[in-house]
Design a protein around this motif. Sequence first.
Motif, PDB file in Angstrom:
ATOM      1  N   TYR A  10       0.825  -1.214   0.000  1.00  0.00           N
ATOM      2  CA  TYR A  10       0.000   0.000   0.000  1.00  0.00           C
ATOM      3  C   TYR A  10       0.867   1.275   0.000  1.00  0.00           C
ATOM      4  O   TYR A  10       0.838   2.063  -0.953  1.00  0.00           O
ATOM      5  CB  TYR A  10      -0.923  -0.061   1.220  1.00  0.00           C
ATOM      6  N   ILE A  11       1.671   1.449   1.026  1.00  0.00           N
ATOM      7  CA  ILE A  11       2.444   2.696   1.121  1.00  0.00           C
ATOM      8  C   ILE A  11       3.607   2.668   0.127  1.00  0.00           C
ATOM      9  O   ILE A  11       3.879   3.670  -0.561  1.00  0.00           O
ATOM     10  CB  ILE A  11       2.945   2.923   2.565  1.00  0.00           C
ATOM     11  N   ASP A  29       9.650  -7.569  -3.738  1.00  0.00           N
ATOM     12  CA  ASP A  29       8.436  -7.852  -2.955  1.00  0.00           C
ATOM     13  C   ASP A  29       8.061  -9.319  -3.194  1.00  0.00           C
ATOM     14  O   ASP A  29       8.176  -9.821  -4.315  1.00  0.00           O
ATOM     15  CB  ASP A  29       7.295  -6.932  -3.409  1.00  0.00           C
ATOM     16  N   ALA A  32       3.273 -11.044  -0.582  1.00  0.00           N
ATOM     17  CA  ALA A  32       2.508 -11.637   0.530  1.00  0.00           C
ATOM     18  C   ALA A  32       1.235 -10.824   0.768  1.00  0.00           C
ATOM     19  O   ALA A  32       0.154 -11.389   0.937  1.00  0.00           O
ATOM     20  CB  ALA A  32       3.352 -11.678   1.797  1.00  0.00           C
ATOM     21  N   THR A  33       1.361  -9.514   0.779  1.00  0.00           N
ATOM     22  CA  THR A  33       0.178  -8.652   0.952  1.00  0.00           C
ATOM     23  C   THR A  33       0.113  -7.577  -0.134  1.00  0.00           C
ATOM     24  O   THR A  33      -0.818  -6.774  -0.144  1.00  0.00           O
ATOM     25  CB  THR A  33       0.180  -7.962   2.337  1.00  0.00           C
ATOM     26  N   LEU A  50      12.641 -10.865   1.206  1.00  0.00           N
ATOM     27  CA  LEU A  50      13.570 -10.098   2.034  1.00  0.00           C
ATOM     28  C   LEU A  50      14.491 -10.975   2.874  1.00  0.00           C
ATOM     29  O   LEU A  50      15.635 -10.610   3.148  1.00  0.00           O
ATOM     30  CB  LEU A  50      12.661  -9.248   2.931  1.00  0.00           C
ATOM     31  N   PHE A  71       9.984  -1.007   3.294  1.00  0.00           N
ATOM     32  CA  PHE A  71       8.566  -0.997   3.706  1.00  0.00           C
ATOM     33  C   PHE A  71       8.063  -2.385   4.087  1.00  0.00           C
ATOM     34  O   PHE A  71       6.967  -2.503   4.648  1.00  0.00           O
ATOM     35  CB  PHE A  71       7.674  -0.519   2.543  1.00  0.00           C
ATOM     36  N   ASN A  90       9.621 -11.933  10.401  1.00  0.00           N
ATOM     37  CA  ASN A  90       9.647 -11.114   9.174  1.00  0.00           C
ATOM     38  C   ASN A  90      10.189  -9.710   9.449  1.00  0.00           C
ATOM     39  O   ASN A  90      10.997  -9.185   8.691  1.00  0.00           O
ATOM     40  CB  ASN A  90       8.243 -11.022   8.569  1.00  0.00           C
ATOM     41  N   TYR A 139       4.003  -6.163  17.396  1.00  0.00           N
ATOM     42  CA  TYR A 139       4.285  -5.382  16.192  1.00  0.00           C
ATOM     43  C   TYR A 139       5.137  -4.154  16.535  1.00  0.00           C
ATOM     44  O   TYR A 139       6.196  -3.923  15.932  1.00  0.00           O
ATOM     45  CB  TYR A 139       2.966  -4.959  15.526  1.00  0.00           C
ATOM     46  N   LYS A 143       9.255  -3.314  15.537  1.00  0.00           N
ATOM     47  CA  LYS A 143       9.752  -2.107  14.857  1.00  0.00           C
ATOM     48  C   LYS A 143      10.782  -1.377  15.717  1.00  0.00           C
ATOM     49  O   LYS A 143      11.794  -0.868  15.210  1.00  0.00           O
ATOM     50  CB  LYS A 143       8.573  -1.182  14.532  1.00  0.00           C
ATOM     51  N   ALA A 169      -1.622   5.587   8.230  1.00  0.00           N
ATOM     52  CA  ALA A 169      -1.641   5.847   6.790  1.00  0.00           C
ATOM     53  C   ALA A 169      -3.047   5.613   6.244  1.00  0.00           C
ATOM     54  O   ALA A 169      -3.717   4.649   6.618  1.00  0.00           O
ATOM     55  CB  ALA A 169      -0.664   4.919   6.101  1.00  0.00           C
ATOM     56  N   HIS A 182      -6.012  -4.298   0.826  1.00  0.00           N
ATOM     57  CA  HIS A 182      -5.616  -5.432   1.665  1.00  0.00           C
ATOM     58  C   HIS A 182      -6.758  -6.445   1.724  1.00  0.00           C
ATOM     59  O   HIS A 182      -7.915  -6.062   1.743  1.00  0.00           O
ATOM     60  CB  HIS A 182      -5.292  -4.950   3.087  1.00  0.00           C
TER      61      HIS A 182
HETATM   62  N1  LIG Z   1      -0.453   1.237   7.083  1.00  0.00           N
HETATM   63  C1  LIG Z   1      -0.139   1.982   8.142  1.00  0.00           C
HETATM   64  O1  LIG Z   1      -0.975   2.709   8.684  1.00  0.00           O
HETATM   65  C2  LIG Z   1       1.264   1.966   8.691  1.00  0.00           C
HETATM   66  C3  LIG Z   1       1.546   2.787   9.783  1.00  0.00           C
HETATM   67  C4  LIG Z   1       2.821   2.775  10.323  1.00  0.00           C
HETATM   68  C5  LIG Z   1       3.823   2.008   9.743  1.00  0.00           C
HETATM   69  N2  LIG Z   1       3.525   1.222   8.687  1.00  0.00           N
HETATM   70  C6  LIG Z   1       4.611   0.429   8.097  1.00  0.00           C
HETATM   71  O2  LIG Z   1       4.736   0.780   6.721  1.00  0.00           O
HETATM   72  C7  LIG Z   1       5.152  -0.342   5.962  1.00  0.00           C
HETATM   73  C8  LIG Z   1       4.197  -0.546   4.798  1.00  0.00           C
HETATM   74  O3  LIG Z   1       2.875  -0.741   5.283  1.00  0.00           O
HETATM   75  P1  LIG Z   1       1.661  -1.018   4.299  1.00  0.00           P
HETATM   76  O4  LIG Z   1       0.426  -0.586   4.986  1.00  0.00           O
HETATM   77  O5  LIG Z   1       1.984  -0.504   2.956  1.00  0.00           O
HETATM   78  O6  LIG Z   1       1.669  -2.615   4.301  1.00  0.00           O
HETATM   79  P2  LIG Z   1       1.450  -3.633   3.077  1.00  0.00           P
HETATM   80  O7  LIG Z   1       1.197  -4.956   3.719  1.00  0.00           O
HETATM   81  O8  LIG Z   1       0.452  -3.112   2.125  1.00  0.00           O
HETATM   82  O9  LIG Z   1       2.868  -3.632   2.361  1.00  0.00           O
HETATM   83  C9  LIG Z   1       3.955  -4.426   2.784  1.00  0.00           C
HETATM   84  C10 LIG Z   1       4.612  -5.004   1.523  1.00  0.00           C
HETATM   85  O10 LIG Z   1       5.752  -5.773   1.909  1.00  0.00           O
HETATM   86  C11 LIG Z   1       5.721  -7.025   1.232  1.00  0.00           C
HETATM   87  N3  LIG Z   1       6.431  -8.003   2.066  1.00  0.00           N
HETATM   88  C12 LIG Z   1       6.126  -8.410   3.329  1.00  0.00           C
HETATM   89  N4  LIG Z   1       7.023  -9.292   3.765  1.00  0.00           N
HETATM   90  C13 LIG Z   1       7.932  -9.463   2.752  1.00  0.00           C
HETATM   91  C14 LIG Z   1       9.093 -10.254   2.604  1.00  0.00           C
HETATM   92  N5  LIG Z   1       9.509 -11.095   3.578  1.00  0.00           N
HETATM   93  N6  LIG Z   1       9.786 -10.171   1.452  1.00  0.00           N
HETATM   94  C15 LIG Z   1       9.376  -9.346   0.450  1.00  0.00           C
HETATM   95  N7  LIG Z   1       8.280  -8.571   0.541  1.00  0.00           N
HETATM   96  C16 LIG Z   1       7.555  -8.629   1.685  1.00  0.00           C
HETATM   97  C17 LIG Z   1       4.236  -7.337   1.059  1.00  0.00           C
HETATM   98  O11 LIG Z   1       3.971  -8.252   0.024  1.00  0.00           O
HETATM   99  C18 LIG Z   1       3.680  -5.940   0.758  1.00  0.00           C
HETATM  100  O12 LIG Z   1       3.735  -5.653  -0.624  1.00  0.00           O
HETATM  101  C19 LIG Z   1       5.216  -1.507   6.938  1.00  0.00           C
HETATM  102  O13 LIG Z   1       6.562  -1.661   7.334  1.00  0.00           O
HETATM  103  C20 LIG Z   1       4.369  -1.054   8.101  1.00  0.00           C
HETATM  104  O14 LIG Z   1       4.781  -1.639   9.309  1.00  0.00           O
HETATM  105  C21 LIG Z   1       2.277   1.176   8.142  1.00  0.00           C
END
Ligand SMILES: NC(=O)c1ccc[n+]([C@@H]2O[C@H](COP(=O)([O-])OP(=O)(O)OC[C@H]3O[C@@H](n4cnc5c(N)ncnc54)[C@H](O)[C@@H]3O)[C@@H](O)[C@H]2O)c1
Length: 320
Positions: A10-11, A29, A32-33, A50, A71, A90, A139, A143, A169, A182
């Motif tokens: 997403y981000i 990537d 996974a999500t 990763l 990310f 992870n 979680y 971090k 976010a 998601h």
């Molecule tokens: N969404 C929020 O509100 C928020 C807030 C604070 C921090 N974050 C952090 O921002 C980051 C992105 O969040 P998001 O909401 O986009 O999540 P998301 O799940 O949409 O994106 C995470 C991406 O990482 C990939 N991924 C996960 N494990 C992996 C691995 N082992 N190898 C390769 N790729 C892998 C997933 O397939 C996905 O594309 C995360 O680190 C999250 O902890 C998110």
Amino acid sequence: MILVVGGAGYIGSHLVKELVEKEEVIVLDNLATGHEESIDSRAVFVKGDLGNVEDLESIFSNYPIKAVMHFAAYSLVGESVQDPYKYYENNVANTLTLLNVMLKHNVKNFIFSSTAATYGIPKEEIILESSETSPINPYGRSKLMVEQILADFHTAYGLHYVVLRYFNAAGAHVSGEIGENHDPETHLIPIILQQLLGERESISVFGTDYPTEDGTCIRDYIHVTDLANAHIAALEALLKETKSAETYNLGNGVGYSVKQVIEMCEKVTGRKANVILSDRRAGDPARLVASSDKIYHELGWKAERGLETIIQSAWNWHNK
Ligand SMILES: NC(=O)c1ccc[n+]([C@@H]2O[C@H](COP(=O)([O-])OP(=O)(O)OC[C@H]3O[C@@H](n4cnc5c(N)ncnc54)[C@H](O)[C@@H]3O)[C@@H](O)[C@H]2O)c1
Ligand SMILES: O=c1ccn([C@@H]2O[C@H](COP(=O)(O)OP(=O)(O)O[C@H]3O[C@H](CO)[C@@H](O)[C@H](O)[C@H]3O)[C@@H](O)[C@H]2O)c(=O)[nH]1
């Protein structure tokens, strides 16, 4: 070239869309999500993990990587309470693998996606980067552990890094091409919008007895494009070597309760939500609101989009 790990998520996918305007980008990537179709077509995509040294070696050996934006993680508070191993493996162990391969290839610039969940139950109304970090769920702890590893790697190996602690976010790209996608969805704003579109029966409000004005949890919602722009500011500072070993909050500085978010969604969409008042969800602090003054003073970044714009952009995307 910049390596964006988790750039299909997403981000990450919103960051990639901005970054390809300025830099060559490669995304790693495992989907996974994330979604391959969310990655801007101007970026190179490698499907891999990763935590897999071979996947990492092939990228660092074949591309001239000058910085890594990380990310990739699991990021659901409730799930981390139920299944902490998944989170420590992870988010911590796999991140160590990435850092190790980076350093082996002498790549020393790193931007890390951290979270407001590192603060736990904050003592202050408005959270500063210097506020105490005492996470209340696995979680947040995963971090914070990475943040501590980065500080030690800075001292020992000269790693240059910026930690960005995002608050909540939300929102979607102005083009309407990408948004929060998601499955299953657990985040508040997309859940409300899905209900307003008739894709869900109801919305559960998790906890109505918190010590807040209306009893529901307060969060600071930040638009994904604002987050993307903060990464670009941090990258420029790292590459110009004006900043290293810094931590910044990224939020709007305004808190909205769950009930207020539902009301704003009703206002933006002109529809009425079907709300059920439920028990608290494990691991949720009552209030998380950021001060982002530090990054404004040091890097000139501030959030430009408030809650109504965030919800309007998400609604446009959900309607597509
Ligand atoms: N969404 C929020 O509100 C928020 C807030 C604070 C921090 N974050 C952090 O921002 C980051 C992105 O969040 P998001 O909401 O986009 O999540 P998301 O799940 O949409 O994106 C995470 C991406 O990482 C990939 N991924 C996960 N494990 C992996 C691995 N082992 N190898 C390769 N790729 C892998 C997933 O397939 C996905 O594309 C995360 O680190 C999250 O902890 C998110
Ligand atoms: O169906 C729902 C979903 C959520 N909530 C509440 O809404 C608020 C926001 O929840 P959610 O959208 O799930 O986000 P958070 O749990 O606050 O966590 C997000 O924001 C954190 C930073 O603040 C990040 O670290 C996490 O990765 C990200 O998932 C919380 O009080 C929830 O209890 C409900 O009442 N009903």
